[in-house]
Design an enzyme around this catalytic site. Structure first.
Site, PDB file in Angstrom:
ATOM      1  N   HIS A  68       0.818  -1.211   0.000  1.00  8.67           N
ATOM      2  CA  HIS A  68       0.000   0.000   0.000  1.00  8.67           C
ATOM      3  C   HIS A  68       0.855   1.267   0.000  1.00  8.67           C
ATOM      4  O   HIS A  68       1.993   1.262   0.450  1.00  8.67           O
ATOM      5  CB  HIS A  68      -0.890   0.046   1.248  1.00  8.67           C
ATOM      6  CG  HIS A  68      -1.994  -0.949   1.255  1.00  8.67           C
ATOM      7  ND1 HIS A  68      -2.289  -1.711   2.364  1.00  8.67           N
ATOM      8  CD2 HIS A  68      -2.897  -1.313   0.315  1.00  8.67           C
ATOM      9  CE1 HIS A  68      -3.323  -2.491   2.109  1.00  8.67           C
ATOM     10  NE2 HIS A  68      -3.707  -2.269   0.861  1.00  8.67           N
ATOM     11  N   CYS A 104      -3.335   0.871   9.675  1.00 12.80           N
ATOM     12  CA  CYS A 104      -4.394   0.003   9.153  1.00 12.80           C
ATOM     13  C   CYS A 104      -5.233  -0.642  10.249  1.00 12.80           C
ATOM     14  O   CYS A 104      -6.289  -1.213   9.973  1.00 12.80           O
ATOM     15  CB  CYS A 104      -3.818  -1.052   8.215  1.00 12.80           C
ATOM     16  SG  CYS A 104      -2.561  -2.086   8.925  1.00 12.80           S
TER      17      CYS A 104
END
Length: 258
Positions: free
Chosen positions: A166, A253
């Protein structure tokens, strides 16, 4: 930017089967230790003044403790993403009920196929969002995201993710114009006007530190990055996320913050 609330989900036992690229650590998480680390993480958010909505573990989805991926939240709206991997796609349906606790129906929007997006690819700087174009987030999703947020006075642009999973694994914004970046992201023209600290290769995992209301939560075990953040003037809280590291998980996250 001030946060008052966060959403988290307890790790499930199926965590040991979570998706991983072995980018940081080729090992299997220890469930019991992951739960302890998660409890400390939640306690740290509360210490920093956030009211935390803690969701129960969901054994159907090994990666479901990474609640940042199925939704992107902001003051004026929330966007339910469309995760690319089949094993994660159902998480978007499970996050919706708690999002509805905080947002009205006319504030909630959805990324629709063929768009795919995960929140780990969305980095906010003020009222602008940088969207990483990665294996998990495609151009169609970025277009849909932009169409939604511009209605609420936000803007967005895209950045290529050419390494790892990511965007926020390789660049993070700490407020006050400060960024932690990888060597590759340091070369991105989009970030040229920021004060950038290039994190050394042996501490790349520490890029994903988490700014909360003036304090920065830093993963435990990365002293060079920790020292730099402290020298910038931020108070630091260290949190061990070594079990989540084994499946590419990190500080941002594990929560949705708003």
């Amino acid at each position: 930017m001030m946060f008052t609330k966060a959403i988290t989900r307890k790790p499930c036992r199926a965590l040991i089967d979570g998706i991983t690229t072995a980018m940081y650590d080729d090992a299997t998480p220890v469930y019991e230790k992951a739960v302890e680390e998660h409890d400390t993480y939640v306690a740290t958010l509360k210490e920093l003044g956030l009211e935390v909505e803690e969701l129960d573990a969901d054994e159907r989805y090994p990666d479901s403790c990474f609640v940042e991926d199925p939704a992107v939240v902001m003051e004026r709206c929330a966007i339910i993403t469309n995760p690319a991997r089949d094993s994660r796609n159902g998480e978007k349906d499970e996050i919706l009920p708690v999002i509805k606790k905080f947002y009205s129906d006319d504030q909630i929007f959805f990324i629709e196929a063929p768009g795919t997006m995960e929140g780990g690819d969305v980095m906010r700087v003020g009222d602008h969002f940088y969207i990483g174009q990665s294996e998990r987030t495609n151009a169609e999703a970025a277009k849909q995201f932009n169409d939604i947020v511009t209605k609420f006075g936000y803007t967005s642009s895209t950045v290529p993710v050419t390494e790892g999973l990511h965007l926020k694994d390789f660049v993070i914004y700490l407020e006050n114009n400060n960024m932690l970046v990888s060597p590759v992201m340091n070369e991105q023209p989009a970030f040229k006007d920021f004060n950038r600290y290039v994190v050394e290769p042996d501490e790349l995992y520490a890029i994903n530190s988490l700014y909360i209301n003036g304090t920065v939560i830093v993963p435990e075990g990365y002293p060079k990055t920790q020292k730099y953040i402290e020298e910038l003037g931020y108070p630091v809280k260290l949190v061990d996320t070594s079990e989540f590291r084994k499946i590419d998980g990190s500080l941002t996250c594990l929560s949705l913050r708003f």
